[in-house]
Design a protein around this motif. Structure first.
Motif, PDB file in Angstrom:
ATOM      1  N   MET A 233      45.713   4.554 -10.022  1.00 29.72           N
ATOM      2  CA  MET A 233      46.100   4.639  -8.454  1.00 29.72           C
ATOM      3  C   MET A 233      45.250   5.277  -7.759  1.00 29.72           C
ATOM      4  SD  MET A 233      49.164   4.156  -7.148  1.00 29.72           S
ATOM      5  CE  MET A 233      50.113   4.557  -5.764  1.00 29.72           C
ATOM      6  N   ILE A 234      44.854   4.791  -6.355  1.00 29.40           N
ATOM      7  CA  ILE A 234      43.951   5.407  -5.370  1.00 29.40           C
ATOM      8  C   ILE A 234      44.522   6.858  -4.955  1.00 29.40           C
ATOM      9  CG2 ILE A 234      43.140   5.195  -3.146  1.00 29.40           C
ATOM     10  CD1 ILE A 234      43.238   2.211  -3.538  1.00 29.40           C
ATOM     11  N   GLN A 235      43.792   7.869  -5.167  1.00 29.34           N
ATOM     12  CA  GLN A 235      43.983   9.201  -4.741  1.00 29.34           C
ATOM     13  C   GLN A 235      43.153   9.556  -3.533  1.00 29.34           C
ATOM     14  OE1 GLN A 235      46.605  10.949  -6.110  1.00 29.34           O
ATOM     15  NE2 GLN A 235      46.982   9.335  -7.609  1.00 29.34           N
ATOM     16  N   ALA A 236      42.085   8.804  -3.577  1.00 26.52           N
ATOM     17  CA  ALA A 236      40.803   9.401  -2.572  1.00 26.52           C
ATOM     18  C   ALA A 236      40.439   8.151  -1.661  1.00 26.52           C
ATOM     19  CB  ALA A 236      40.009  10.060  -2.948  1.00 26.52           C
ATOM     20  N   VAL A 237      40.364   8.345  -0.192  1.00 27.26           N
ATOM     21  CA  VAL A 237      39.722   7.103   0.459  1.00 27.26           C
ATOM     22  C   VAL A 237      38.584   7.750   1.010  1.00 27.26           C
ATOM     23  CG1 VAL A 237      40.439   5.813   2.332  1.00 27.26           C
ATOM     24  CG2 VAL A 237      42.089   6.458   0.998  1.00 27.26           C
ATOM     25  N   VAL A 238      37.317   7.041   0.882  1.00 26.85           N
ATOM     26  CA  VAL A 238      36.118   7.531   1.171  1.00 26.85           C
ATOM     27  C   VAL A 238      35.553   6.487   2.235  1.00 26.85           C
ATOM     28  CG1 VAL A 238      33.874   8.359   0.770  1.00 26.85           C
ATOM     29  CG2 VAL A 238      35.708   8.695  -1.027  1.00 26.85           C
ATOM     30  N   PHE A 239      35.001   7.008   3.268  1.00 28.70           N
ATOM     31  CA  PHE A 239      34.589   6.455   4.396  1.00 28.70           C
ATOM     32  C   PHE A 239      33.201   6.153   4.754  1.00 28.70           C
ATOM     33  CE2 PHE A 239      39.069   7.021   5.416  1.00 28.70           C
ATOM     34  CZ  PHE A 239      39.555   5.870   5.759  1.00 28.70           C
ATOM     35  N   ASP A 240      32.509   4.906   4.831  1.00 30.97           N
ATOM     36  CA  ASP A 240      31.262   4.909   5.557  1.00 30.97           C
ATOM     37  C   ASP A 240      31.016   5.246   6.973  1.00 30.97           C
ATOM     38  OD1 ASP A 240      28.614   3.594   6.046  1.00 30.97           O
ATOM     39  OD2 ASP A 240      29.553   2.052   6.712  1.00 30.97           O
ATOM     40  N   VAL A 241      30.219   5.459   7.654  1.00 33.03           N
ATOM     41  CA  VAL A 241      30.025   6.020   8.888  1.00 33.03           C
ATOM     42  C   VAL A 241      29.884   4.941   9.757  1.00 33.03           C
ATOM     43  CG1 VAL A 241      28.865   7.570  10.499  1.00 33.03           C
ATOM     44  CG2 VAL A 241      29.276   8.203   8.096  1.00 33.03           C
ATOM     45  N   GLY A 242      28.799   4.376   9.993  1.00 30.94           N
ATOM     46  CA  GLY A 242      28.148   3.142  11.198  1.00 30.94           C
ATOM     47  C   GLY A 242      28.926   2.112  10.938  1.00 30.94           C
ATOM     48  N   GLU A 243      29.588   1.530  12.117  1.00 29.68           N
ATOM     49  CA  GLU A 243      30.400   0.611  12.377  1.00 29.68           C
ATOM     50  C   GLU A 243      31.725   0.735  11.537  1.00 29.68           C
ATOM     51  OE1 GLU A 243      30.465  -1.631  14.799  1.00 29.68           O
ATOM     52  OE2 GLU A 243      28.666  -0.444  15.673  1.00 29.68           O
ATOM     53  N   THR A 244      31.918   1.683  10.834  1.00 28.71           N
ATOM     54  CA  THR A 244      33.301   1.902  10.014  1.00 28.71           C
ATOM     55  C   THR A 244      33.963   3.029  11.029  1.00 28.71           C
ATOM     56  OG1 THR A 244      32.392   1.226   7.858  1.00 28.71           O
ATOM     57  CG2 THR A 244      34.339   2.778   8.145  1.00 28.71           C
ATOM     58  N   LEU A 245      33.525   4.195  11.351  1.00 29.78           N
ATOM     59  CA  LEU A 245      33.993   5.393  12.179  1.00 29.78           C
ATOM     60  C   LEU A 245      33.174   5.251  13.311  1.00 29.78           C
ATOM     61  CD1 LEU A 245      34.002   7.941   9.734  1.00 29.78           C
ATOM     62  CD2 LEU A 245      35.618   6.434   9.761  1.00 29.78           C
ATOM     63  N   ILE A 246      31.876   4.887  13.270  1.00 31.68           N
ATOM     64  CA  ILE A 246      31.042   5.051  14.440  1.00 31.68           C
ATOM     65  C   ILE A 246      30.883   3.705  15.142  1.00 31.68           C
ATOM     66  CG2 ILE A 246      29.216   5.633  15.500  1.00 31.68           C
ATOM     67  CD1 ILE A 246      30.907   7.985  14.957  1.00 31.68           C
ATOM     68  N   ASP A 247      31.052   3.284  16.607  1.00 34.10           N
ATOM     69  CA  ASP A 247      30.763   2.176  17.133  1.00 34.10           C
ATOM     70  C   ASP A 247      29.270   2.424  17.703  1.00 34.10           C
ATOM     71  OD1 ASP A 247      30.314   0.191  19.178  1.00 34.10           O
ATOM     72  OD2 ASP A 247      32.127   0.496  20.242  1.00 34.10           O
ATOM     73  N   GLU A 248      28.372   1.746  17.275  1.00 33.19           N
ATOM     74  CA  GLU A 248      27.092   2.029  17.290  1.00 33.19           C
ATOM     75  C   GLU A 248      26.587   1.101  18.673  1.00 33.19           C
ATOM     76  OE1 GLU A 248      25.572   2.699  13.015  1.00 33.19           O
ATOM     77  OE2 GLU A 248      25.564   0.578  13.336  1.00 33.19           O
ATOM     78  N   THR A 249      27.431   0.617  19.250  1.00 33.47           N
ATOM     79  CA  THR A 249      27.056   0.049  20.579  1.00 33.47           C
ATOM     80  C   THR A 249      25.987   0.604  21.560  1.00 33.47           C
ATOM     81  OG1 THR A 249      28.976  -1.626  20.550  1.00 33.47           O
ATOM     82  CG2 THR A 249      27.682  -1.341  22.696  1.00 33.47           C
ATOM     83  N   ARG A 250      26.277   2.010  21.921  1.00 41.80           N
ATOM     84  CA  ARG A 250      25.748   2.597  22.762  1.00 41.80           C
ATOM     85  C   ARG A 250      24.133   3.055  21.969  1.00 41.80           C
ATOM     86  NH1 ARG A 250      28.133   7.573  25.558  1.00 41.80           N
ATOM     87  NH2 ARG A 250      28.349   8.335  23.507  1.00 41.80           N
ATOM     88  N   ILE A 251      24.256   3.170  20.857  1.00 42.55           N
ATOM     89  CA  ILE A 251      22.900   3.449  20.298  1.00 42.55           C
ATOM     90  C   ILE A 251      21.942   2.400  20.423  1.00 42.55           C
ATOM     91  CG2 ILE A 251      21.891   4.105  18.205  1.00 42.55           C
ATOM     92  CD1 ILE A 251      24.521   5.382  17.065  1.00 42.55           C
ATOM     93  N   TRP A 252      22.375   1.170  20.055  1.00 41.30           N
ATOM     94  CA  TRP A 252      21.491   0.220  19.883  1.00 41.30           C
ATOM     95  C   TRP A 252      21.160  -0.275  21.717  1.00 41.30           C
ATOM     96  CZ3 TRP A 252      19.252   0.134  15.754  1.00 41.30           C
ATOM     97  CH2 TRP A 252      20.011   0.465  14.620  1.00 41.30           C
ATOM     98  N   SER A 253      22.034   0.113  22.441  1.00 40.76           N
ATOM     99  CA  SER A 253      21.689  -0.289  23.813  1.00 40.76           C
ATOM    100  C   SER A 253      20.738   0.635  24.429  1.00 40.76           C
ATOM    101  CB  SER A 253      23.038  -0.213  24.668  1.00 40.76           C
ATOM    102  OG  SER A 253      24.063  -1.036  24.378  1.00 40.76           O
ATOM    103  N   ARG A 254      20.834   2.037  23.803  1.00 40.19           N
ATOM    104  CA  ARG A 254      19.747   2.784  24.442  1.00 40.19           C
ATOM    105  C   ARG A 254      18.494   2.449  23.678  1.00 40.19           C
ATOM    106  NH1 ARG A 254      23.965   6.696  23.631  1.00 40.19           N
ATOM    107  NH2 ARG A 254      23.256   7.212  21.386  1.00 40.19           N
TER     108      ARG A 254
END
Length: 222
Positions: free
Chosen positions: A1-22
């Motif tokens: 049974m799942i007890q913990a949820v682990v998240f990646d960062v880029g394009e999972t939590l963070i929208d990288e559009t502004r980074i790539w635009s810069r």
């Protein structure tokens, strides 16, 4: 049974559009051109770093970052802040914690990303970066470290990310449950591949997780 949820960062939590635009502005190409080449790298299973070589052959990216930092010490440059969070992040993480899940952020990010993520005051139990650990995805050691810091058995962990190669397939090989997020160039392209069938879940947004998972059952941490 799942007890913990682990998240990646880029394009999972963070929208990288502004980074790539810069970056596009920095390199003197249109944003459409940069994004198109970046998408091409995703489609060809090449590193995002290869986009720089295509657009500016011979560019020393690390030297360029150092020069950029000197020229614009107070700017975001190649970094992110709370304005780059996807709209569903805070509520989804909060709902998972409210439901009883341990929520962790662990992704391939430079040292400064840790401070940026901590400053966002996200509803999570812990935040880790690859540079902080000296371990990066898709290496098995990264996912072993995830299990270690969570205090959970691998099968009790759901790893959520936008890539098959870096996120969900190596997490699955480590014994974890997996969710592929159809978000960002890699997410949409990878969700359309046969290997996506190996994922436990393919989701269009983080808000789907609580409905899919329900509430965790009691478990004794390892």
């Amino acid at each position: 049974m799942i007890q913990a949820v682990v998240f990646d960062v880029g394009e999972t939590l963070i929208d990288e559009t502004r980074i790539w635009s810069r970056w596009a502005d920095r390199l003197g190409v249109t944003r459409l051109t940069f994004m198109g080449v970046l998408g091409g790298m995703a489609a060809l299973d090449r590193s995002h770093r290869d986009a720089f070589e295509v657009l500016r052959p011979g560019l020393d990216v690390e030297a360029e970052i150092r020069a950029w930092r000197l020229e614009d010490p107070d700017g975001l440059r190649e970094n992110f802040n709370a304005e780059d969070l996807y709209p569903d992040v805070r509520d989804s993480l909060a709902e998972l914690r409210k439901s009883g899940y341990q929520v962790i952020v662990a992704g391939n990010q430079p040292v400064q990303a840790y401070d940026a993520l901590v400053a966002m005051d996200l509803p999570v139990d812990a935040i880790y970066t690859s540079d902080g650990w000296g371990l990066a995805k898709p290496a098995p050691g990264f996912f072993a470290k995830v299990a270690e810091v969570s205090g959970r058995r691998p099968e009790e962990i759901l790893y959520v990310g936008d890539r098959l190669d870096n996120d969900v397939l190596p997490a699955g090989r480590a014994g974890m449950r997996t969710a592929l997020l159809r978000r960002g160039p890699w997410g949409f392209l990878h969700a359309d591949r046969p290997d996506a069938a190996a994922c436990d879940y393919v989701i269009d947004g983080l808000g789907e997780l609580v409905g899919l998972l329900g509430s965790p059952s009691p478990s004794t941490p390892v």
